[in-house]
Design a protein around this motif. Structure first.
Motif, PDB file in Angstrom:
ATOM      1  N   GLY A  16       6.669  -1.336   1.697  1.00 19.92           N
ATOM      2  CA  GLY A  16       6.748  -0.365   2.786  1.00 19.92           C
ATOM      3  C   GLY A  16       7.991  -0.498   3.652  1.00 19.92           C
ATOM      4  O   GLY A  16       9.106  -0.683   3.157  1.00 19.92           O
ATOM      5  N   GLY A  18       8.934  -2.875   5.715  1.00 21.63           N
ATOM      6  CA  GLY A  18       9.561  -4.208   5.655  1.00 21.63           C
ATOM      7  C   GLY A  18      10.456  -4.361   4.434  1.00 21.63           C
ATOM      8  O   GLY A  18      11.531  -4.961   4.510  1.00 21.63           O
ATOM      9  N   ASP A  36       6.067 -13.392   4.217  1.00 23.82           N
ATOM     10  CA  ASP A  36       4.974 -12.456   3.949  1.00 23.82           C
ATOM     11  C   ASP A  36       3.772 -13.209   3.398  1.00 23.82           C
ATOM     12  O   ASP A  36       3.920 -14.212   2.708  1.00 23.82           O
ATOM     13  N   ILE A  37       2.598 -12.667   3.691  1.00 17.90           N
ATOM     14  CA  ILE A  37       1.365 -13.283   3.191  1.00 17.90           C
ATOM     15  C   ILE A  37       1.238 -13.076   1.684  1.00 17.90           C
ATOM     16  O   ILE A  37       0.581 -13.840   0.996  1.00 17.90           O
ATOM     17  N   LEU A  61       3.757 -16.755   4.227  1.00 18.73           N
ATOM     18  CA  LEU A  61       3.297 -17.055   5.586  1.00 18.73           C
ATOM     19  C   LEU A  61       2.283 -16.033   6.080  1.00 18.73           C
ATOM     20  O   LEU A  61       2.449 -14.832   5.891  1.00 18.73           O
ATOM     21  N   VAL A  63       1.331 -14.674   9.452  1.00 21.23           N
ATOM     22  CA  VAL A  63       1.943 -14.734  10.798  1.00 21.23           C
ATOM     23  C   VAL A  63       0.929 -15.016  11.910  1.00 21.23           C
ATOM     24  O   VAL A  63       1.322 -15.374  13.020  1.00 21.23           O
ATOM     25  N   ALA A  90       5.402  -7.303  10.081  1.00 18.81           N
ATOM     26  CA  ALA A  90       4.085  -7.477   9.451  1.00 18.81           C
ATOM     27  C   ALA A  90       3.007  -6.855  10.329  1.00 18.81           C
ATOM     28  O   ALA A  90       3.020  -7.014  11.550  1.00 18.81           O
ATOM     29  N   ALA A 140       6.615  -1.581  16.370  1.00 20.27           N
ATOM     30  CA  ALA A 140       5.354  -1.215  17.045  1.00 20.27           C
ATOM     31  C   ALA A 140       4.819   0.048  16.368  1.00 20.27           C
ATOM     32  O   ALA A 140       4.777   0.142  15.141  1.00 20.27           O
ATOM     33  N   TYR A 156      -5.918  -0.865  17.007  1.00 21.59           N
ATOM     34  CA  TYR A 156      -4.519  -0.839  16.535  1.00 21.59           C
ATOM     35  C   TYR A 156      -3.598  -0.445  17.687  1.00 21.59           C
ATOM     36  O   TYR A 156      -2.558  -1.072  17.920  1.00 21.59           O
ATOM     37  N   PRO A 186       7.526   3.725  14.807  1.00 20.74           N
ATOM     38  CA  PRO A 186       7.477   4.758  13.773  1.00 20.74           C
ATOM     39  C   PRO A 186       6.278   5.675  13.998  1.00 20.74           C
ATOM     40  O   PRO A 186       5.245   5.263  14.531  1.00 20.74           O
ATOM     41  N   PRO A 188       4.000   8.474  11.427  1.00 17.26           N
ATOM     42  CA  PRO A 188       3.548   8.288  10.045  1.00 17.26           C
ATOM     43  C   PRO A 188       4.728   8.151   9.084  1.00 17.26           C
ATOM     44  O   PRO A 188       5.673   8.935   9.131  1.00 17.26           O
ATOM     45  N   PRO A 192       2.509   2.306   1.602  1.00 15.99           N
ATOM     46  CA  PRO A 192       1.126   2.125   1.135  1.00 15.99           C
ATOM     47  C   PRO A 192       0.087   2.229   2.269  1.00 15.99           C
ATOM     48  O   PRO A 192      -1.077   2.545   2.022  1.00 15.99           O
ATOM     49  N   MET A 193       0.534   2.001   3.516  1.00 17.15           N
ATOM     50  CA  MET A 193      -0.402   2.108   4.645  1.00 17.15           C
ATOM     51  C   MET A 193      -0.969   3.524   4.756  1.00 17.15           C
ATOM     52  O   MET A 193      -2.030   3.754   5.303  1.00 17.15           O
ATOM     53  N   LEU A 194      -0.235   4.499   4.230  1.00 18.60           N
ATOM     54  CA  LEU A 194      -0.664   5.905   4.313  1.00 18.60           C
ATOM     55  C   LEU A 194      -1.252   6.412   2.998  1.00 18.60           C
ATOM     56  O   LEU A 194      -1.448   7.618   2.840  1.00 18.60           O
TER      57      LEU A 194
HETATM   58  N1  LIG Z   1       3.269   3.359   7.683  1.00 18.32           N
HETATM   59  C1  LIG Z   1       3.147   3.946   8.860  1.00 18.32           C
HETATM   60  O1  LIG Z   1       2.852   5.151   8.937  1.00 18.32           O
HETATM   61  C2  LIG Z   1       3.427   3.191  10.146  1.00 18.32           C
HETATM   62  C3  LIG Z   1       3.495   3.902  11.350  1.00 18.32           C
HETATM   63  C4  LIG Z   1       3.735   3.223  12.541  1.00 18.32           C
HETATM   64  C5  LIG Z   1       3.923   1.850  12.525  1.00 18.32           C
HETATM   65  N2  LIG Z   1       3.845   1.180  11.349  1.00 18.32           N
HETATM   66  C6  LIG Z   1       4.035  -0.283  11.426  1.00 18.32           C
HETATM   67  O2  LIG Z   1       5.101  -0.666  10.574  1.00 18.32           O
HETATM   68  C7  LIG Z   1       4.854  -1.977  10.054  1.00 18.32           C
HETATM   69  C8  LIG Z   1       4.953  -1.933   8.550  1.00 18.32           C
HETATM   70  O3  LIG Z   1       4.021  -0.984   8.080  1.00 18.32           O
HETATM   71  P1  LIG Z   1       3.948  -0.501   6.561  1.00 18.32           P
HETATM   72  O4  LIG Z   1       3.471   0.899   6.594  1.00 18.32           O
HETATM   73  O5  LIG Z   1       5.168  -0.847   5.840  1.00 18.32           O
HETATM   74  O6  LIG Z   1       2.720  -1.415   6.096  1.00 18.32           O
HETATM   75  P2  LIG Z   1       2.327  -2.002   4.697  1.00 18.32           P
HETATM   76  O7  LIG Z   1       0.855  -2.199   4.721  1.00 18.32           O
HETATM   77  O8  LIG Z   1       2.918  -1.188   3.587  1.00 18.32           O
HETATM   78  O9  LIG Z   1       3.081  -3.420   4.728  1.00 18.32           O
HETATM   79  C9  LIG Z   1       2.694  -4.428   5.626  1.00 18.32           C
HETATM   80  C10 LIG Z   1       3.320  -5.729   5.204  1.00 18.32           C
HETATM   81  O10 LIG Z   1       2.850  -6.755   6.078  1.00 18.32           O
HETATM   82  C11 LIG Z   1       2.372  -7.863   5.294  1.00 18.32           C
HETATM   83  N3  LIG Z   1       1.332  -8.568   6.038  1.00 18.32           N
HETATM   84  C12 LIG Z   1       0.101  -8.099   6.392  1.00 18.32           C
HETATM   85  N4  LIG Z   1      -0.569  -9.042   7.051  1.00 18.32           N
HETATM   86  C13 LIG Z   1       0.243 -10.139   7.127  1.00 18.32           C
HETATM   87  C14 LIG Z   1       0.105 -11.434   7.707  1.00 18.32           C
HETATM   88  N5  LIG Z   1      -1.025 -11.818   8.309  1.00 18.32           N
HETATM   89  N6  LIG Z   1       1.158 -12.274   7.615  1.00 18.32           N
HETATM   90  C15 LIG Z   1       2.299 -11.917   6.978  1.00 18.32           C
HETATM   91  N7  LIG Z   1       2.473 -10.720   6.403  1.00 18.32           N
HETATM   92  C16 LIG Z   1       1.459  -9.841   6.484  1.00 18.32           C
HETATM   93  C17 LIG Z   1       1.876  -7.220   4.008  1.00 18.32           C
HETATM   94  O11 LIG Z   1       1.760  -8.125   2.938  1.00 18.32           O
HETATM   95  C18 LIG Z   1       2.941  -6.149   3.782  1.00 18.32           C
HETATM   96  O12 LIG Z   1       4.067  -6.685   3.155  1.00 18.32           O
HETATM   97  C19 LIG Z   1       3.474  -2.388  10.561  1.00 18.32           C
HETATM   98  O13 LIG Z   1       3.620  -3.208  11.707  1.00 18.32           O
HETATM   99  C20 LIG Z   1       2.839  -1.067  10.935  1.00 18.32           C
HETATM  100  O14 LIG Z   1       1.849  -1.200  11.935  1.00 18.32           O
HETATM  101  C21 LIG Z   1       3.609   1.804  10.157  1.00 18.32           C
END
Ligand SMILES: NC(=O)c1ccc[n+]([C@@H]2O[C@H](COP(=O)([O-])OP(=O)(O)OC[C@H]3O[C@@H](n4cnc5c(N)ncnc54)[C@H](O)[C@@H]3O)[C@@H](O)[C@H]2O)c1
Length: 249
Positions: A16, A18, A36-37, A61, A63, A90, A140, A156, A186, A188, A192-194
């Motif tokens: 995603g 990251g 990353d976990i 890790l 976090v 994360a 955030a 959240y 961000p 949406p 994969p979160m979506l």
């Molecule tokens: N996708 C969206 O629409 C969106 C919107 C607003 C904010 N965000 C924020 O952006 C960030 C990234 O989101 P994304 O959509 O890429 O999510 P994602 O679920 O695709 O990826 C999250 C990543 O965090 C890692 N992770 C989860 N728990 C962990 C832990 N305890 N320790 C270490 N690593 C951990 C996962 O393995 C993964 O690599 C998040 O903080 C999310 O809240 C996302």
């Protein structure tokens, strides 16, 4: 942008947003460290980066674990000599309604999304103060400003509002020591979160976004690059929306 010789640590860099941030900094010649976990997935990103001829390393890790985080940050610092940029990305999301949420849900959400940021920042801040240099970028969410949203529930939103507050505090305390702390919110984003967000649900939501699109992870990564660069050296405590205009409402 050129981040040659800069050491950039990214949490949650295995997929995603990251992953896009890790690739962008690596292509800008930074030494990229993914914490990353999910080690297997993070190593795939590392492979992508090294195949392109750039530099990346992975540390497994969780976090939310303060002791493990401090140990990992200390190891990275011993190996690389410093950490220039820390990107707290994360995070987890949970779509439960507030009335259905338990204390366990609260603890999980806060421990990963908010305490996770505390854990990394408290492990890195002392060396940034000592070096009088550092860039902290916290991912955030617009949910932290709006009290939730399309998939972000109240828990959240609370965790992300906490990240916004912490970012401003870090900017105030870090400023006199040459540390910039900023957050990106961000809207949406296609990650994969979506994944559950498809069909009519997706279309209806798209129609509420002025730019009529979800962000690509790279849209967020571009802002992270800017905030970590010298071009943004006078920006601190700023909370930047990357949301296609959602916050206009
Ligand atoms: N996708 C969206 O629409 C969106 C919107 C607003 C904010 N965000 C924020 O952006 C960030 C990234 O989101 P994304 O959509 O890429 O999510 P994602 O679920 O695709 O990826 C999250 C990543 O965090 C890692 N992770 C989860 N728990 C962990 C832990 N305890 N320790 C270490 N690593 C951990 C996962 O393995 C993964 O690599 C998040 O903080 C999310 O809240 C996302």
């Amino acid at each position: 942008m050129d981040f040659k010789d800069k050491v950039v640590v990214i949490t949650g860099g295995s997929q995603g947003i990251g992953r896009a941030i890790a690739l962008s900094f690596a292509r800008a010649k930074a030494k990229v460290i993914i914490m990353d976990i999910n080690k297997e997935l993070a190593e795939k990103v590392q492979d992508e980066i090294t195949k392109e001829g750039f530099d990346a390393k992975v540390y497994k890790l969780d976090v939310s674990n303060a002791e493990e985080t401090k140990k990992t940050i200390d190891e990275i610092t011993a190996e690389y000599g410093k950490i220039d940029v820390l990107i707290n990305n994360a995070g987890i999301v949970d779509t439960k309604r507030f009335v259905d949420s338990s204390e366990k849900d609260w603890d999980r959400m806060i421990n990963i999304n908010l305490k996770g940021v505390f854990n990394t920042c408290s492990a890195v801040f002392p060396q940034m103060i000592a070096r009088k240099y550092g860039k902290i970028i916290n991912i955030a969410s617009v949910a932290g400003k709006r009290g939730g949203g399309i998939f972000g529930n109240t828990l959240y939103a609370a965790s992300k509002a906490g990240v916004i507050g912490m970012t401003k505090g870090l900017a105030r305390e870090g400023g006199p020591y040459g540390i910039n702390a900023n957050a990106i919110c961000p809207g949406p984003t296609n990650t994969p979160m979506l994944d559950d967000f498809t069909g009519e649900k997706r279309e209806n939501f798209l129609n509420t976004i002025p730019l009529r699109r979800f962000a690509d992870p790279e849209d967020v990564a571009n802002v992270a690059l800017f905030l970590a660069s010298d071009m943004a050296k006078h920006i601190t405590g700023e909370i930047t929306d990357v949301d296609g205009g959602i916050m206009l409402d």
